[in-house]
Design a protein around this motif. Structure first.
Motif, PDB file in Angstrom:
ATOM      1  N   GLU A  93      39.774  76.712  -1.962  1.00  0.00           N
ATOM      2  CA  GLU A  93      39.204  78.004  -1.643  1.00  0.00           C
ATOM      3  C   GLU A  93      40.079  79.096  -2.256  1.00  0.00           C
ATOM      4  OE1 GLU A  93      39.146  78.410   2.558  1.00  0.00           O
ATOM      5  OE2 GLU A  93      41.324  78.346   2.767  1.00  0.00           O
ATOM      6  N   ARG A  94      39.463  80.222  -2.538  1.00  0.00           N
ATOM      7  CA  ARG A  94      40.209  81.347  -3.089  1.00  0.00           C
ATOM      8  C   ARG A  94      40.867  82.108  -1.945  1.00  0.00           C
ATOM      9  NH1 ARG A  94      37.931  85.795  -7.450  1.00  0.00           N
ATOM     10  NH2 ARG A  94      39.889  86.935  -7.726  1.00  0.00           N
ATOM     11  N   VAL A  95      42.127  82.444  -2.134  1.00  0.00           N
ATOM     12  CA  VAL A  95      42.858  83.192  -1.120  1.00  0.00           C
ATOM     13  C   VAL A  95      42.338  84.616  -1.116  1.00  0.00           C
ATOM     14  CG1 VAL A  95      45.122  83.971  -0.358  1.00  0.00           C
ATOM     15  CG2 VAL A  95      44.871  81.717  -1.423  1.00  0.00           C
ATOM     16  N   SER A  96      41.963  85.101   0.050  1.00  0.00           N
ATOM     17  CA  SER A  96      41.352  86.419   0.169  1.00  0.00           C
ATOM     18  C   SER A  96      42.290  87.515  -0.319  1.00  0.00           C
ATOM     19  CB  SER A  96      40.969  86.684   1.634  1.00  0.00           C
ATOM     20  OG  SER A  96      40.429  87.977   1.793  1.00  0.00           O
ATOM     21  N   HIS A 101      44.477  80.322  -5.657  1.00  0.00           N
ATOM     22  CA  HIS A 101      43.541  79.365  -5.072  1.00  0.00           C
ATOM     23  C   HIS A 101      44.331  78.345  -4.249  1.00  0.00           C
ATOM     24  CE1 HIS A 101      40.878  81.009  -8.226  1.00  0.00           C
ATOM     25  NE2 HIS A 101      41.975  80.961  -8.952  1.00  0.00           N
ATOM     26  N   ARG A 102      43.831  78.080  -3.049  1.00  0.00           N
ATOM     27  CA  ARG A 102      44.502  77.150  -2.140  1.00  0.00           C
ATOM     28  C   ARG A 102      43.831  75.774  -2.240  1.00  0.00           C
ATOM     29  NH1 ARG A 102      43.787  79.727   2.190  1.00  0.00           N
ATOM     30  NH2 ARG A 102      45.841  80.691   2.417  1.00  0.00           N
ATOM     31  N   LEU A 103      44.598  74.787  -2.679  1.00  0.00           N
ATOM     32  CA  LEU A 103      44.118  73.403  -2.741  1.00  0.00           C
ATOM     33  C   LEU A 103      44.786  72.619  -1.616  1.00  0.00           C
ATOM     34  CD1 LEU A 103      43.678  71.170  -5.883  1.00  0.00           C
ATOM     35  CD2 LEU A 103      44.883  70.286  -3.888  1.00  0.00           C
ATOM     36  N   ILE A 104      43.980  71.963  -0.805  1.00  0.00           N
ATOM     37  CA  ILE A 104      44.499  71.167   0.315  1.00  0.00           C
ATOM     38  C   ILE A 104      44.041  69.724   0.128  1.00  0.00           C
ATOM     39  CG2 ILE A 104      44.543  70.852   2.804  1.00  0.00           C
ATOM     40  CD1 ILE A 104      43.982  73.805   3.133  1.00  0.00           C
ATOM     41  N   TRP A 105      45.014  68.845   0.148  1.00  0.00           N
ATOM     42  CA  TRP A 105      44.737  67.405   0.005  1.00  0.00           C
ATOM     43  C   TRP A 105      45.040  66.717   1.325  1.00  0.00           C
ATOM     44  CZ3 TRP A 105      49.060  63.721  -1.643  1.00  0.00           C
ATOM     45  CH2 TRP A 105      48.610  62.400  -1.611  1.00  0.00           C
ATOM     46  N   HIS A 106      44.076  65.955   1.806  1.00  0.00           N
ATOM     47  CA  HIS A 106      44.224  65.184   3.043  1.00  0.00           C
ATOM     48  C   HIS A 106      44.460  63.716   2.662  1.00  0.00           C
ATOM     49  CE1 HIS A 106      42.709  68.596   5.465  1.00  0.00           C
ATOM     50  NE2 HIS A 106      41.915  68.794   4.432  1.00  0.00           N
ATOM     51  N   PRO A 107      45.702  63.261   2.686  1.00  0.00           N
ATOM     52  CA  PRO A 107      45.993  61.877   2.268  1.00  0.00           C
ATOM     53  C   PRO A 107      45.243  60.856   3.116  1.00  0.00           C
ATOM     54  CG  PRO A 107      48.015  63.170   2.441  1.00  0.00           C
ATOM     55  CD  PRO A 107      46.916  63.994   3.052  1.00  0.00           C
ATOM     56  N   SER A 108      45.005  59.698   2.513  1.00  0.00           N
ATOM     57  CA  SER A 108      44.252  58.647   3.210  1.00  0.00           C
ATOM     58  C   SER A 108      45.035  58.085   4.393  1.00  0.00           C
ATOM     59  CB  SER A 108      43.908  57.527   2.227  1.00  0.00           C
ATOM     60  OG  SER A 108      45.091  57.040   1.609  1.00  0.00           O
ATOM     61  N   THR A 109      46.362  58.130   4.299  1.00  0.00           N
ATOM     62  CA  THR A 109      47.177  57.646   5.415  1.00  0.00           C
ATOM     63  C   THR A 109      47.124  58.654   6.550  1.00  0.00           C
ATOM     64  OG1 THR A 109      48.678  56.592   3.840  1.00  0.00           O
ATOM     65  CG2 THR A 109      49.462  56.841   6.095  1.00  0.00           C
ATOM     66  N   GLN A 110      46.733  58.228   7.716  1.00  0.00           N
ATOM     67  CA  GLN A 110      46.527  59.131   8.836  1.00  0.00           C
ATOM     68  C   GLN A 110      47.814  59.806   9.292  1.00  0.00           C
ATOM     69  OE1 GLN A 110      43.588  59.945   9.973  1.00  0.00           O
ATOM     70  NE2 GLN A 110      42.575  58.537   8.549  1.00  0.00           N
ATOM     71  N   PRO A 114      48.468  67.067   5.807  1.00  0.00           N
ATOM     72  CA  PRO A 114      47.796  67.620   4.619  1.00  0.00           C
ATOM     73  C   PRO A 114      48.789  68.317   3.702  1.00  0.00           C
ATOM     74  CG  PRO A 114      46.547  68.111   6.603  1.00  0.00           C
ATOM     75  CD  PRO A 114      47.863  67.546   7.060  1.00  0.00           C
ATOM     76  N   VAL A 115      48.565  68.205   2.435  1.00  0.00           N
ATOM     77  CA  VAL A 115      49.425  68.822   1.426  1.00  0.00           C
ATOM     78  C   VAL A 115      48.704  70.053   0.885  1.00  0.00           C
ATOM     79  CG1 VAL A 115      50.545  68.530  -0.816  1.00  0.00           C
ATOM     80  CG2 VAL A 115      50.474  66.612   0.813  1.00  0.00           C
ATOM     81  N   GLU A 116      49.366  71.205   0.991  1.00  0.00           N
ATOM     82  CA  GLU A 116      48.778  72.455   0.525  1.00  0.00           C
ATOM     83  C   GLU A 116      49.502  72.933  -0.727  1.00  0.00           C
ATOM     84  OE1 GLU A 116      48.717  77.051   2.084  1.00  0.00           O
ATOM     85  OE2 GLU A 116      47.984  75.526   3.474  1.00  0.00           O
ATOM     86  N   ILE A 117      48.717  73.280  -1.744  1.00  0.00           N
ATOM     87  CA  ILE A 117      49.270  73.757  -3.002  1.00  0.00           C
ATOM     88  C   ILE A 117      48.553  75.050  -3.381  1.00  0.00           C
ATOM     89  CG2 ILE A 117      49.604  73.260  -5.455  1.00  0.00           C
ATOM     90  CD1 ILE A 117      49.638  70.311  -4.797  1.00  0.00           C
ATOM     91  N   ILE A 118      49.319  76.101  -3.650  1.00  0.00           N
ATOM     92  CA  ILE A 118      48.765  77.376  -4.086  1.00  0.00           C
ATOM     93  C   ILE A 118      48.816  77.419  -5.611  1.00  0.00           C
ATOM     94  CG2 ILE A 118      48.959  79.885  -3.990  1.00  0.00           C
ATOM     95  CD1 ILE A 118      48.080  78.639  -1.383  1.00  0.00           C
ATOM     96  N   LEU A 119      47.643  77.561  -6.233  1.00  0.00           N
ATOM     97  CA  LEU A 119      47.539  77.542  -7.688  1.00  0.00           C
ATOM     98  C   LEU A 119      47.134  78.916  -8.207  1.00  0.00           C
ATOM     99  CD1 LEU A 119      45.524  74.218  -8.162  1.00  0.00           C
ATOM    100  CD2 LEU A 119      48.010  74.522  -8.298  1.00  0.00           C
ATOM    101  N   THR A 120      47.748  79.303  -9.304  1.00  0.00           N
ATOM    102  CA  THR A 120      47.243  80.474 -10.018  1.00  0.00           C
ATOM    103  C   THR A 120      45.978  80.071 -10.780  1.00  0.00           C
ATOM    104  OG1 THR A 120      48.519  80.031 -12.027  1.00  0.00           O
ATOM    105  CG2 THR A 120      49.597  81.315 -10.291  1.00  0.00           C
ATOM    106  N   THR A 121      45.260  81.065 -11.287  1.00  0.00           N
ATOM    107  CA  THR A 121      44.050  80.759 -12.041  1.00  0.00           C
ATOM    108  C   THR A 121      44.380  79.978 -13.311  1.00  0.00           C
ATOM    109  OG1 THR A 121      42.972  82.733 -11.165  1.00  0.00           O
ATOM    110  CG2 THR A 121      42.029  81.777 -13.155  1.00  0.00           C
ATOM    111  N   VAL A 122      45.521  80.269 -13.942  1.00  0.00           N
ATOM    112  CA  VAL A 122      45.929  79.525 -15.135  1.00  0.00           C
ATOM    113  C   VAL A 122      46.201  78.067 -14.791  1.00  0.00           C
ATOM    114  CG1 VAL A 122      47.690  79.339 -16.926  1.00  0.00           C
ATOM    115  CG2 VAL A 122      46.847  81.589 -16.244  1.00  0.00           C
ATOM    116  N   GLN A 123      46.903  77.815 -13.690  1.00  0.00           N
ATOM    117  CA  GLN A 123      47.172  76.446 -13.274  1.00  0.00           C
ATOM    118  C   GLN A 123      45.882  75.709 -12.916  1.00  0.00           C
ATOM    119  OE1 GLN A 123      49.918  77.502 -10.130  1.00  0.00           O
ATOM    120  NE2 GLN A 123      51.691  76.774 -11.303  1.00  0.00           N
ATOM    121  N   LEU A 124      44.965  76.419 -12.258  1.00  0.00           N
ATOM    122  CA  LEU A 124      43.691  75.805 -11.892  1.00  0.00           C
ATOM    123  C   LEU A 124      42.923  75.343 -13.125  1.00  0.00           C
ATOM    124  CD1 LEU A 124      41.377  75.158  -9.870  1.00  0.00           C
ATOM    125  CD2 LEU A 124      40.605  77.516 -10.189  1.00  0.00           C
ATOM    126  N   PHE A 125      42.852  76.191 -14.137  1.00  0.00           N
ATOM    127  CA  PHE A 125      42.051  75.827 -15.303  1.00  0.00           C
ATOM    128  C   PHE A 125      42.794  74.890 -16.250  1.00  0.00           C
ATOM    129  CE2 PHE A 125      39.386  79.187 -13.742  1.00  0.00           C
ATOM    130  CZ  PHE A 125      38.116  78.685 -14.019  1.00  0.00           C
TER     131      PHE A 125
END
Length: 219
Positions: A93-96, A101-110, A114-125
């Motif tokens: 989702e885009r940070v207001s 942009h905030r990317l959140i990964w929910h690992p399969s291991t319970q 969750p791992v949160e990574i803040i990406l710039t638009t350059v990193q995203l593309f």
């Protein structure tokens, strides 16, 4: 034999490791062996300590979610995107108020948080470009089928009614009509010839070529 593929961009690196399942290459010009069984997926970003690492479910969710989010971002209709998978879920989702942009990964291991990574638009593309390179690589997971769908119509803004779109044009035409009527009723200004100045002495006109009556000055 362990096979590794790296898709390197300035701000993002996608690494895929796997095996060959005795699948021969269909491209005679590419001597690389085919990576047909995925064992490990790793995604790193320049300047960010956190990374994404998992198996085939992580790769599939990452590809689908990032592709859909980038599609919405480029179309000007951004919206939160989240994979529906139970394992290795990814949401972006885009940070207001910010161009990140905030990317959140929910690992399969319970037990993993969750791992949160803040990406710039350059990193995203750069991530989008790395995924595009992987998809275009016929020697990597050729049997992987990705169900990429266009942006849903429910995120499309409602069409503006025809009457509302016609209001500016109507107002413009009406303004021109009113201005035309106003100019029609304004009287034309009267033009008067300038009156001669009777107090000035009359001037004598000397015919061309005739000597003047005035006495030239003495030398």
């Amino acid at each position: 034999m362990n096979i590794q593929r790296q898709y390197n961009l300035p701000n993002c690196t996608l690494i895929l490791e796997g095996l060959n399942n005795n699948i021969s290459s269909t491209d005679s010009t590419d001597p690389r062996p085919v990576l047909s069984i995925l064992v490990n997926t790793e995604c790193r970003f320049m300047g960010i300590a956190n990374k994404l690492q998992g198996g085939s479910s992580l790769l599939e969710n990452l590809v689908k979610t990032v592709s859909e989010y980038a599609q919405g971002y480029l179309s000007g209709i951004p919206h939160p995107v989240q994979s529906q998978a139970e394992e290795d879920g990814i949401n972006i989702e885009r940070v207001s108020g910010q161009d990140v942009h905030r990317l959140i990964w929910h690992p399969s291991t319970q037990t993993d948080k969750p791992v949160e990574i803040i990406l710039t638009t350059v990193q995203l593309f750069d991530l989008v470009e790395a995924i595009d390179q992987f998809i275009a690589d016929s020697q990597t997971l050729p049997n992987l089928s990705l169900q990429l769908r266009p942006l849903s119509r429910r995120y499309r803004p409602p069409d503006e009614p025809l009457a509302q779109r016609a209001i500016p044009a109507t107002l413009g035409i009406a303004s021109l009509v009113v201005a035309g009527f106003a100019l029609f009723f304004i009287p034309s200004p009267e033009v008067k010839e300038p009156e001669p100045d009777l107090s000035a002495p009359p001037t004598e006109t000397v015919p061309l070529g005739q000597p003047s009556s005035e006495t030239p000055p003495q030398q």
